[in-house]
Design an enzyme around this catalytic site. Structure first.
Site, short mmCIF file in Angstrom:
data_model
loop_
_atom_site.label_atom_id
_atom_site.label_comp_id
_atom_site.label_asym_id
_atom_site.label_seq_id
_atom_site.Cartn_x
_atom_site.Cartn_y
_atom_site.Cartn_z
NE ARG A 15 -4.78 -2.70 5.18
CZ ARG A 15 -3.47 -2.51 4.99
NH1 ARG A 15 -3.02 -1.42 4.38
NH2 ARG A 15 -2.61 -3.43 5.39
CG ASP A 16 -1.81 -4.51 1.50
OD1 ASP A 16 -1.48 -3.43 1.02
OD2 ASP A 16 -1.03 -5.47 1.60
CG HIS A 207 2.05 -8.71 3.82
ND1 HIS A 207 0.80 -8.38 4.28
CD2 HIS A 207 2.21 -8.00 2.68
CE1 HIS A 207 0.24 -7.51 3.46
NE2 HIS A 207 1.08 -7.25 2.48
CG HIS A 209 3.73 -6.81 -1.83
ND1 HIS A 209 3.48 -5.48 -1.97
CD2 HIS A 209 2.92 -7.23 -0.84
CE1 HIS A 209 2.57 -5.10 -1.09
NE2 HIS A 209 2.22 -6.14 -0.38
CB CYS A 240 4.09 -2.30 -6.60
SG CYS A 240 5.59 -1.88 -5.70
ZN LIG Z 1 0.66 -5.98 0.91
#
Ligand SMILES: [Zn+2]
Length: 299
Positions: A15-16, A207, A209, A240
């Site tokens: 998903r993400d 979470h 990055h 990103c």
């Molecule tokens: Zn993420």
């Protein structure tokens, strides 16, 4: 400082991750990705997002992905549902949980969902009520916890306030998102130190990055503070949107490798996971974003 004995990995690649890849991939490939990830031992996985395909074309047909996956018992299959319409479509797919999101920065929510943080919480309130009626647990994401692409610094007190509001609305867990990957370990640890004064650690997840290469260091700093739920994305899927060409989600393989070295149980087979990461990278025609994956597979 004692580290947790085990960590729950929340796999967000389907998903993400895919949502932030340029390529649009077939439903069958997405379903295969979910199935193969679960086969490696992942027990908590985001399957898709129920948003308007006009805004996020990569997430169109998330309902079909749900239809095509094999549901294993004991695995939590999650759907992102940003609004009521999304929730209503998601409910037809019987997800084990749904997820809602807001941010710790008004500038961020204004740009992304065209409302303030408080207004977004009002929308979430409606979604929560219907989720509750349907006995579905709700996970809450707070974006921009370590910094915002539009306003810059984010006050940790604001993160605390938003997290507490989401919990008060009924979220069972809050995932703290370093959306632009600007955090560094001491800042990350300080945020957890503040939050855990007011919120049970068992309700917090991180979470990170890897935009600036800090994700693993940040995760380690948070583990030392007692965090035991970590979001990550196989092969580091997902770029990103705020820094063209930069990496996004930390790679699950790299997280699992670090956990193994720390003696922390994840229940995931790293070799098998690395194969899945290489396969989906090949499908997307992108380099494998996991250093561990590349190293293991080149042996
Ligand atoms: Zn993420």
């Amino acid at each position: 400082m004692t580290l947790p004995k085990s960590v729950r990995i929340v796999e967000v690649g389907a998903r993400d991750g895919l949502q932030n890849e340029k390529q649009i991939i077939e439903v069958a490939t997405k379903a295969q990705l979910v199935n193969e990830l679960v086969a490696t031992g992942i027990e908590h996985i985001e399957v898709g997002s129920f948003v308007s395909p006009k805004w996020v074309p990569q997430m169109a047909a998330s309902d079909e992905v749900f239809e095509q996956i094999l549901r294993r018992s004991g695995v939590c299959y999650s759907a992102l549902t940003p609004n009521m319409r999304g929730l209503e479509s998601a409910l037809e797919c019987n997800p084990d949980e749904v997820a809602v999101f807001t941010a710790a920065s008004d500038a961020f929510t204004q740009k992304n969902i065209n409302c303030t943080v408080d207004e977004s919480l009002e929308r979430i309130k409606d979604v929560m009520a219907v989720a509750e009626e349907n006995d579905i647990k709700v996970r809450g994401y707070v974006s921009t916890v370590m910094g915002c692409p539009y306003q810059g610094e984010v006050d940790p007190e604001k993160v605390l306030e938003v997290a507490q509001k989401l919990l008060a609305l009924g979220c069972y867990e809050i995932s703290l998102g370093d959306t632009i990957g600007v955090g560094t370990p001491e800042k990350a640890a300080d945020l957890i130190k503040l939050l855990k004064k007011h919120i049970p650690l068992s309700k917090l997840a991180v979470h990170f990055h890897d935009t600036y290469g800090q994700a693993l260091a940040n995760i380690y700093a948070c583990l030392q503070q007692g965090i035991s739920v970590v979001d990550s994305s196989v092969a580091g899927l997902g770029g990103c949107p705020y820094a063209a060409g930069a990496s996004g989600n930390v790679a699950t393989e790299d997280v699992v490798y670090m956990m193994q070295g720390l003696g922390i149980e994840t229940g995931i087979d790293l070799t098998e996971l690395s194969k899945v990461g290489q396969w989906i990278s090949d499908e997307l025609g992108r380099p494998n974003g996991s250093k561990t994956g590349r190293a293991l597979l080149s042996k």
